[in-house]
Design a protein around this motif. Structure first.
Motif, PDB file in Angstrom:
ATOM      1  N   ASN A   3       0.850  -1.192   0.000  1.00 19.71           N
ATOM      2  CA  ASN A   3       0.000   0.000   0.000  1.00 19.71           C
ATOM      3  C   ASN A   3       0.884   1.240   0.000  1.00 19.71           C
ATOM      4  O   ASN A   3       1.526   1.559   0.999  1.00 19.71           O
ATOM      5  CB  ASN A   3      -0.907  -0.003   1.232  1.00 19.71           C
ATOM      6  N   GLN A  22      -4.184   3.569  -5.796  1.00 21.61           N
ATOM      7  CA  GLN A  22      -5.456   3.102  -6.328  1.00 21.61           C
ATOM      8  C   GLN A  22      -6.552   3.318  -5.291  1.00 21.61           C
ATOM      9  O   GLN A  22      -6.282   3.388  -4.088  1.00 21.61           O
ATOM     10  CB  GLN A  22      -5.376   1.620  -6.697  1.00 21.61           C
ATOM     11  N   THR A  23      -7.783   3.404  -5.756  1.00 20.49           N
ATOM     12  CA  THR A  23      -8.909   3.649  -4.841  1.00 20.49           C
ATOM     13  C   THR A  23      -8.971   2.603  -3.734  1.00 20.49           C
ATOM     14  O   THR A  23      -9.253   2.927  -2.570  1.00 20.49           O
ATOM     15  CB  THR A  23     -10.235   3.659  -5.626  1.00 20.49           C
ATOM     16  N   GLU A  24      -8.669   1.331  -4.074  1.00 23.88           N
ATOM     17  CA  GLU A  24      -8.763   0.266  -3.067  1.00 23.88           C
ATOM     18  C   GLU A  24      -7.693   0.379  -1.980  1.00 23.88           C
ATOM     19  O   GLU A  24      -7.760  -0.329  -0.971  1.00 23.88           O
ATOM     20  CB  GLU A  24      -8.675  -1.104  -3.732  1.00 23.88           C
ATOM     21  N   HIS A  25      -6.720   1.253  -2.163  1.00 23.60           N
ATOM     22  CA  HIS A  25      -5.692   1.436  -1.136  1.00 23.60           C
ATOM     23  C   HIS A  25      -6.197   2.248   0.060  1.00 23.60           C
ATOM     24  O   HIS A  25      -5.650   2.142   1.162  1.00 23.60           O
ATOM     25  CB  HIS A  25      -4.469   2.155  -1.727  1.00 23.60           C
ATOM     26  N   LEU A  27      -9.143   2.632   2.044  1.00 28.02           N
ATOM     27  CA  LEU A  27      -9.793   2.133   3.261  1.00 28.02           C
ATOM     28  C   LEU A  27      -8.832   1.357   4.157  1.00 28.02           C
ATOM     29  O   LEU A  27      -8.748   1.651   5.365  1.00 28.02           O
ATOM     30  CB  LEU A  27     -11.014   1.284   2.901  1.00 28.02           C
ATOM     31  N   GLU A  85     -17.244   5.177  -5.958  1.00 25.66           N
ATOM     32  CA  GLU A  85     -16.458   4.345  -5.049  1.00 25.66           C
ATOM     33  C   GLU A  85     -15.774   5.191  -3.974  1.00 25.66           C
ATOM     34  O   GLU A  85     -15.766   4.831  -2.792  1.00 25.66           O
ATOM     35  CB  GLU A  85     -15.414   3.562  -5.840  1.00 25.66           C
ATOM     36  N   ILE A  89     -16.385   5.182   0.141  1.00 19.78           N
ATOM     37  CA  ILE A  89     -15.311   5.099   1.135  1.00 19.78           C
ATOM     38  C   ILE A  89     -15.408   6.262   2.118  1.00 19.78           C
ATOM     39  O   ILE A  89     -15.235   6.096   3.329  1.00 19.78           O
ATOM     40  CB  ILE A  89     -13.933   5.089   0.441  1.00 19.78           C
TER      41      ILE A  89
END
Length: 297
Positions: A3, A22-25, A27, A85, A89
């Motif tokens: 991350n 990236q967006t998923e990083h 949360l 997205e 979050i």
């Protein structure tokens, strides 16, 4: 998963490596950074040494740097280049950040350490900058509920949690209305006064949307040049009205009830903390002298 948000930024001036983020990083980075910040607070509180400026005030000032960095990156993106997205979050993260903030400001053991340093400040030979920081920390804690009883602290937590959600929802509604609006102009005479660069940007946007002429939006890069340079007063008035109507149009993005709820909760919060109103809380930088038995100043 590596991350980048949790790593040292190996970039010039430690700027954010947006190409790697990236967006998923976000949360998992928030969750990890909150845990790290809580550990830092616990370390300050559990310090067996007598509270002093360095091990309490200075340590608290540097606490949560990684969390602050991640928050700044995320909420700037949420304002400037959001999507569904990211907004989802934000709805998850905002209550977590509000809870952490209250965990810190309502931590009685931490407050007592700060108070002990404050009460002995005349003996510490602090610089002007250090004394200012000490005063800021102490007043920040006393103004935000450190002296409340446990039932009041629970009530304050609930108010802050609701305010966090409502404020975020308010911004999302304004953004949705902003994104939905388009002003199409095909007559070149209506563009009189607008710089060539702004015209070209409007033409490019029109082309992207398979339209002729120019397209203007309520986003600042489009809105500000239009309102600054367009000579057609009627068109400026039209766009200004649309800008002011965001979140106030009897649609799914209407903010009127949200505004009323925020005003009510802010007044309730101010009263709980001993202030007459939210404005009173915002303008007065000392603890209210009518605050029951508490009057540190």
């Amino acid at each position: 998963m590596d991350n980048p948000l949790l790593q040292v930024f190996d970039t010039p001036y430690q700027t954010a490596p947006f190409s790697k983020i990236q967006t998923e990083h976000f949360l998992p980075a928030f969750e990890k950074a909150i845990v790290m910040a809580k550990d830092e607070v616990d370390e300050i509180v559990s310090n067996k040494e007598e509270p002093n400026f360095e091990n309490t005030i200075e340590a608290l000032e540097f606490m949560g740097e990684k969390l602050d960095r991640i928050s700044n990156i995320f909420f700037n993106l949420n304002s400037a280049e959001t999507n569904d997205e990211i907004q989802k979050i934000a709805q998850t993260v905002s209550p977590l950040l509000s809870e952490f903030s209250n965990d810190e400001s309502l931590n009685q053991a931490l407050y007592l350490r700060i108070k002990k340093v404050f009460d002995t400040k005349d003996q510490l030979h602090l610089t002007g900058e250090q004394e200012t920081l000490l005063e800021k920390k102490y007043k920040g804690f006393t103004r935000n509920g450190a002296n409340l009883d446990e039932a009041e602290k629970l009530k304050l937590r609930e108010i802050d949690k609701n305010l966090s959600k409502l404020s975020l929802l308010f911004g999302e509604h304004v953004l949705s209305d902003s994104n939905a609006y388009r002003l199409y102009i095909s007559d070149e005479n209506d563009l009189k006064g607008l710089p060539d660069g702004a015209k070209e940007a409007a033409r490019m946007l029109a082309k992207e949307e398979d339209r002729d002429g120019c397209v203007f939006t309520l986003d600042f890069p489009s809105y500000v040049p239009f309102m600054t340079y367009i000579e057609n007063r009627t068109l400026r008035e039209r766009l200004a009205i649309e800008f002011g109507k965001r979140g106030y149009q009897n649609n799914e993005n209407d903010n009127r009830q949200i505004v009323l709820d925020i005003v009510r909760l802010r007044k309730e919060r101010a009263n709980l903390l001993g202030y007459a109103s939210h404005a009173d809380f915002g303008l007065r930088k000392e603890w209210p002298k009518n605050r029951r038995k508490y009057s540190p100043f």
